[in-house]
Design a protein around this motif. Structure first.
Motif, PDB file in Angstrom:
ATOM      1  N   VAL A  48       6.791  -5.847  12.890  1.00 20.33           N
ATOM      2  CA  VAL A  48       5.464  -5.276  13.207  1.00 20.33           C
ATOM      3  C   VAL A  48       4.401  -6.354  13.003  1.00 20.33           C
ATOM      4  CG1 VAL A  48       3.809  -3.454  12.603  1.00 20.33           C
ATOM      5  CG2 VAL A  48       6.279  -3.007  12.497  1.00 20.33           C
ATOM      6  N   LYS A  49       3.493  -6.474  13.968  1.00 20.43           N
ATOM      7  CA  LYS A  49       2.465  -7.528  13.913  1.00 20.43           C
ATOM      8  C   LYS A  49       1.566  -7.364  12.694  1.00 20.43           C
ATOM      9  CE  LYS A  49       1.877  -8.286  18.822  1.00 20.43           C
ATOM     10  NZ  LYS A  49       1.285  -7.594  19.932  1.00 20.43           N
ATOM     11  N   GLU A  50       1.152  -8.491  12.125  1.00 21.85           N
ATOM     12  CA  GLU A  50       0.264  -8.470  10.952  1.00 21.85           C
ATOM     13  C   GLU A  50      -1.028  -7.726  11.266  1.00 21.85           C
ATOM     14  OE1 GLU A  50       0.833  -9.263   7.785  1.00 21.85           O
ATOM     15  OE2 GLU A  50       2.869  -9.620   8.517  1.00 21.85           O
ATOM     16  N   LEU A  51      -1.545  -7.951  12.475  1.00 25.71           N
ATOM     17  CA  LEU A  51      -2.813  -7.320  12.857  1.00 25.71           C
ATOM     18  C   LEU A  51      -2.675  -5.793  12.851  1.00 25.71           C
ATOM     19  CD1 LEU A  51      -5.652  -8.095  13.777  1.00 25.71           C
ATOM     20  CD2 LEU A  51      -4.846  -7.899  16.139  1.00 25.71           C
ATOM     21  N   THR A  52      -1.523  -5.307  13.338  1.00 23.61           N
ATOM     22  CA  THR A  52      -1.274  -3.855  13.353  1.00 23.61           C
ATOM     23  C   THR A  52      -1.266  -3.330  11.926  1.00 23.61           C
ATOM     24  OG1 THR A  52       0.116  -4.155  15.289  1.00 23.61           O
ATOM     25  CG2 THR A  52       0.396  -2.092  14.090  1.00 23.61           C
ATOM     26  N   LYS A  53      -0.567  -4.056  11.037  1.00 20.39           N
ATOM     27  CA  LYS A  53      -0.478  -3.605   9.642  1.00 20.39           C
ATOM     28  C   LYS A  53      -1.859  -3.605   8.994  1.00 20.39           C
ATOM     29  CE  LYS A  53       4.104  -5.520   8.718  1.00 20.39           C
ATOM     30  NZ  LYS A  53       4.718  -6.683   8.115  1.00 20.39           N
ATOM     31  N   GLU A  54      -2.603  -4.702   9.214  1.00 20.33           N
ATOM     32  CA  GLU A  54      -3.915  -4.809   8.554  1.00 20.33           C
ATOM     33  C   GLU A  54      -4.877  -3.724   9.018  1.00 20.33           C
ATOM     34  OE1 GLU A  54      -5.556  -8.773   8.811  1.00 20.33           O
ATOM     35  OE2 GLU A  54      -3.758  -9.543   7.814  1.00 20.33           O
ATOM     36  N   SER A  55      -4.926  -3.491  10.328  1.00 20.03           N
ATOM     37  CA  SER A  55      -5.890  -2.477  10.786  1.00 20.03           C
ATOM     38  C   SER A  55      -5.438  -1.075  10.366  1.00 20.03           C
ATOM     39  CB  SER A  55      -6.150  -2.564  12.286  1.00 20.03           C
ATOM     40  OG  SER A  55      -4.979  -2.298  12.966  1.00 20.03           O
ATOM     41  N   TRP A  56      -4.125  -0.858  10.269  1.00 19.70           N
ATOM     42  CA  TRP A  56      -3.620   0.439   9.796  1.00 19.70           C
ATOM     43  C   TRP A  56      -3.999   0.631   8.322  1.00 19.70           C
ATOM     44  CZ3 TRP A  56      -2.901   5.156  10.386  1.00 19.70           C
ATOM     45  CH2 TRP A  56      -1.875   5.921   9.845  1.00 19.70           C
ATOM     46  N   LEU A  57      -3.896  -0.427   7.539  1.00 20.24           N
ATOM     47  CA  LEU A  57      -4.260  -0.313   6.120  1.00 20.24           C
ATOM     48  C   LEU A  57      -5.748   0.014   5.965  1.00 20.24           C
ATOM     49  CD1 LEU A  57      -2.264  -3.126   4.245  1.00 20.24           C
ATOM     50  CD2 LEU A  57      -1.720  -0.709   4.475  1.00 20.24           C
ATOM     51  N   SER A  58      -6.587  -0.573   6.820  1.00 21.69           N
ATOM     52  CA  SER A  58      -8.032  -0.262   6.736  1.00 21.69           C
ATOM     53  C   SER A  58      -8.270   1.216   7.016  1.00 21.69           C
ATOM     54  CB  SER A  58      -8.836  -1.065   7.758  1.00 21.69           C
ATOM     55  OG  SER A  58      -8.655  -2.405   7.508  1.00 21.69           O
ATOM     56  N   ARG A  59      -7.565   1.731   8.028  1.00 16.53           N
ATOM     57  CA  ARG A  59      -7.742   3.164   8.352  1.00 16.53           C
ATOM     58  C   ARG A  59      -7.224   4.039   7.224  1.00 16.53           C
ATOM     59  NH1 ARG A  59      -4.963   3.253  13.876  1.00 16.53           N
ATOM     60  NH2 ARG A  59      -4.636   5.450  13.434  1.00 16.53           N
ATOM     61  N   LEU A  60      -6.123   3.611   6.605  1.00 21.23           N
ATOM     62  CA  LEU A  60      -5.542   4.413   5.513  1.00 21.23           C
ATOM     63  C   LEU A  60      -6.462   4.443   4.295  1.00 21.23           C
ATOM     64  CD1 LEU A  60      -1.908   3.148   5.865  1.00 21.23           C
ATOM     65  CD2 LEU A  60      -2.568   5.550   5.979  1.00 21.23           C
ATOM     66  N   LEU A  61      -7.127   3.327   4.024  1.00 20.88           N
ATOM     67  CA  LEU A  61      -8.050   3.296   2.887  1.00 20.88           C
ATOM     68  C   LEU A  61      -9.217   4.260   3.148  1.00 20.88           C
ATOM     69  CD1 LEU A  61      -8.844   2.095   0.155  1.00 20.88           C
ATOM     70  CD2 LEU A  61     -10.107   0.327   1.385  1.00 20.88           C
ATOM     71  N   ALA A  62      -9.722   4.220   4.386  1.00 26.82           N
ATOM     72  CA  ALA A  62     -10.819   5.128   4.744  1.00 26.82           C
ATOM     73  C   ALA A  62     -10.358   6.573   4.582  1.00 26.82           C
ATOM     74  CB  ALA A  62     -11.276   4.862   6.176  1.00 26.82           C
ATOM     75  N   GLU A  63      -9.135   6.852   5.007  1.00 27.99           N
ATOM     76  CA  GLU A  63      -8.574   8.211   4.902  1.00 27.99           C
ATOM     77  C   GLU A  63      -8.458   8.620   3.424  1.00 27.99           C
ATOM     78  OE1 GLU A  63      -5.010   9.248   7.426  1.00 27.99           O
ATOM     79  OE2 GLU A  63      -4.132   9.495   5.442  1.00 27.99           O
ATOM     80  N   ARG A  64      -7.984   7.692   2.596  1.00 24.17           N
ATOM     81  CA  ARG A  64      -7.816   7.985   1.149  1.00 24.17           C
ATOM     82  C   ARG A  64      -9.154   8.318   0.508  1.00 24.17           C
ATOM     83  NH1 ARG A  64      -3.981   7.411  -2.645  1.00 24.17           N
ATOM     84  NH2 ARG A  64      -4.500   6.712  -4.734  1.00 24.17           N
ATOM     85  N   TRP A  65     -10.156   7.505   0.843  1.00 28.35           N
ATOM     86  CA  TRP A  65     -11.470   7.741   0.243  1.00 28.35           C
ATOM     87  C   TRP A  65     -12.110   9.017   0.779  1.00 28.35           C
ATOM     88  CZ3 TRP A  65     -14.814   2.906  -1.191  1.00 28.35           C
ATOM     89  CH2 TRP A  65     -14.150   2.208  -2.191  1.00 28.35           C
ATOM     90  N   GLU A  66     -11.871   9.292   2.055  1.00 25.00           N
ATOM     91  CA  GLU A  66     -12.418  10.521   2.640  1.00 25.00           C
ATOM     92  C   GLU A  66     -11.892  11.732   1.872  1.00 25.00           C
ATOM     93  OE1 GLU A  66     -11.861  11.869   6.964  1.00 25.00           O
ATOM     94  OE2 GLU A  66     -12.813   9.894   7.009  1.00 25.00           O
ATOM     95  N   GLN A  67     -10.583  11.723   1.586  1.00 22.04           N
ATOM     96  CA  GLN A  67      -9.980  12.848   0.848  1.00 22.04           C
ATOM     97  C   GLN A  67     -10.552  12.920  -0.566  1.00 22.04           C
ATOM     98  OE1 GLN A  67      -5.818  11.955   1.183  1.00 22.04           O
ATOM     99  NE2 GLN A  67      -5.666  12.814   3.224  1.00 22.04           N
ATOM    100  N   LYS A  68     -10.575  11.784  -1.245  1.00 30.28           N
ATOM    101  CA  LYS A  68     -11.033  11.744  -2.624  1.00 30.28           C
ATOM    102  C   LYS A  68     -12.520  12.124  -2.723  1.00 30.28           C
ATOM    103  CE  LYS A  68     -10.141   8.511  -6.054  1.00 30.28           C
ATOM    104  NZ  LYS A  68      -9.817   7.224  -6.526  1.00 30.28           N
ATOM    105  N   LEU A  69     -13.329  11.546  -1.836  1.00 31.29           N
ATOM    106  CA  LEU A  69     -14.764  11.757  -1.958  1.00 31.29           C
ATOM    107  C   LEU A  69     -15.182  13.155  -1.496  1.00 31.29           C
ATOM    108  CD1 LEU A  69     -16.024   8.187  -1.052  1.00 31.29           C
ATOM    109  CD2 LEU A  69     -15.545   9.180  -3.276  1.00 31.29           C
ATOM    110  N   GLY A  70     -14.324  13.810  -0.726  1.00 30.16           N
ATOM    111  CA  GLY A  70     -14.599  15.208  -0.368  1.00 30.16           C
ATOM    112  C   GLY A  70     -14.651  16.048  -1.640  1.00 30.16           C
ATOM    113  N   ASP A  71     -13.681  15.813  -2.540  1.00 29.56           N
ATOM    114  CA  ASP A  71     -13.653  16.551  -3.816  1.00 29.56           C
ATOM    115  C   ASP A  71     -14.848  16.158  -4.686  1.00 29.56           C
ATOM    116  OD1 ASP A  71     -11.288  17.554  -2.972  1.00 29.56           O
ATOM    117  OD2 ASP A  71     -10.032  16.219  -4.166  1.00 29.56           O
TER     118      ASP A  71
END
Ligand code: SF4
Length: 422
Positions: A136-159
């Motif tokens: 899997v391309k590094e760019l794919t992994k990196e941009s996926w990780l950025s989206r996952l961090l945003a998702e994690r914070w969205e869940q956490k900060l909702g609470d």
């Protein structure tokens, strides 16, 4: 093959589009596969196809077999009238609805895609894609990780938003609650949060210059002073707490909530409560300091606390240790608090203020903290994907817990990449 995979392949055009024909024999071109519909109704909306010379725009329904149309009762459901296409894996019954073109995709899907999919979702390994991760391309992994961090914070900060509303938008109070929970780390996060919620911030603030009174308040509210102690120190705390409890009409939480089992003594809730009391004692206007500071080097001294002297020889009341050791909050604990409380509260504050620069600074803060070390991160590292910083380790925890464990490889950018390149 199942319907979820069929929809995934349709959505991402992962089938051979050459030579598609409807079951009626007309050439079919899929111009746009449409927008997936996660609610009730047809599977894809706003698709655009060309059947023969006619361009059609509208809804597409997908099934494993065309006979599923009747099994799902679509013939009686007005939401399924006027579909532009019925896309099925296998056409086992012709013409299920008058005037609706059907296409059979079975001959257009490669066996390799199906095999890779089974290898992912049917695997019993901790990380089903381990063998293909390197492709899997590094760019794919990196941009996926950025989206996952945003998702994690969205869940956490909702609470956290809810907590903020519950505290009449008092940011100092939110920080007090979240820091308390963080001081409990994983095992005692809930009782420490309950403890802080049982003791309104204005009370410890009034006694912040007197560490003994702060410990009396926190240990008393923790329900940990209700014993016949031998040591002078807890007895002194008991007397102080008796007075303060009556003065402020306090009600302690249930002492049975605290967990000591299978923990290193340095992480015992007694030690963490004493350190939390030391933090309240030490800090003046902690919220404004934490919001304004954006470098790890400046935040560490704010959180660098040591429990009071009694705890140098104790992990619990009345259990003296021969060897003295200062109960300071260690480097990894401070980093854990930066990751789980400081950076998220800065981000939430910045997003409420609408300041992009502050949001970026809070993300940068996470990038400046070393990656966490835990069992999930070890799985990634063993498979040659070690996070470079805490922003990445947080995203990888989110990926493992919310995707890999539930085998949601079809919702994962890495899964998409693996199937795309089949
Ligand atoms: S969810 Fe993604 S990262 Fe996790 S196992 Fe599946 S493909 Fe791999």
């Amino acid at each position: 093959m199942n319907e979820a995979l069929l929809q995934f392949l349709w959505q991402h055009n992962l089938y051979n589009t050459v030579g598609l024909v409807t079951t009626g024999g007309e050439p079919l071109v899929v111009v746009n596969s449409g927008r997936p519909n996660r609610d009730a109704g047809p599977d894809f909306a706003e698709a655009r196809i060309k059947v023969g010379n006619t361009v059609l725009v509208g809804n597409v329904e997908m099934h494993m077999r065309s006979s599923d149309w009747f099994r799902h009762g679509h013939e009686k459901d007005p939401a399924y009238k006027n579909l532009i296409l019925h896309a099925v894996y296998e056409n086992d019954i012709d013409d299920v609805a008058a005037g609706m073109p059907t296409v059979e995709l079975k001959g257009h899907i490669s066996a390799e895609v199906i095999s890779r999919y089974s290898g992912l979702v049917g695997s019993r390994e901790k990380l089903p894609c381990a063998g293909r991760l390197a492709s899997v391309k590094e760019l794919t992994k990196e941009s996926w990780l950025s989206r996952l961090l945003a998702e994690r914070w969205e869940q956490k900060l909702g609470d956290w938003n809810v907590l903020l509303q519950n505290s009449a938008e008092d940011w100092s109070n939110l920080l007090y609650w979240r820091l308390a929970a963080n001081f409990g780390f994983k095992t005692n996060a809930v009782p420490l949060l309950l403890l802080a919620q049982s003791l309104p911030l204005n009370i410890p603030t009034r006694h912040k210059d007197n560490l003994m009174q702060l410990e009396a308040l926190f240990f008393g509210q923790a329900g940990m002073l209700d014993s016949d102690f031998e040591d002078d120190y807890p007895r002194q705390l008991q007397r102080e707490y008796d007075y303060l409890r009556k003065k402020y009409s306090l009600k302690p939480i249930n002492a049975a909530l605290w967990k000591f089992l299978r923990m290193r003594p340095a992480n015992f809730p007694t030690v963490r409560i004493a350190q939390f009391a030391a933090l309240v004692h030490k800090s003046l206007h902690l919220f404004s300091q934490i919001i304004e500071v954006h470098s790890v080097d400046k935040i560490v001294p704010l959180l660098d606390v040591r429990a009071s002297e009694y705890w140098d020889r104790h992990f619990r009341f009345d259990e003296s240790q021969d060897k003295a050791s200062a109960k300071v909050l260690g480097k990894s604990s401070i980093e854990n608090i930066v990751i789980n409380t400081v950076a998220p509260i800065q981000f939430l504050y910045a997003s409420r203020q609408g300041t992009d620069k502050l949001q970026e600074q809070s993300l940068q803060l996470l990038e400046d903290v070393p990656a966490e070390e835990n069992s999930i991160i070890r799985i990634w590292a063993e498979n040659n994907w070690a996070p470079e910083n805490a922003a990445q380790s947080q995203a990888m925890i989110q990926l493992y817990n919310n995707y890999c464990s539930g085998r949601k490889c079809l919702d994962c950018a890495i899964g998409l990449s693996i199937l795309k390149n089949a």
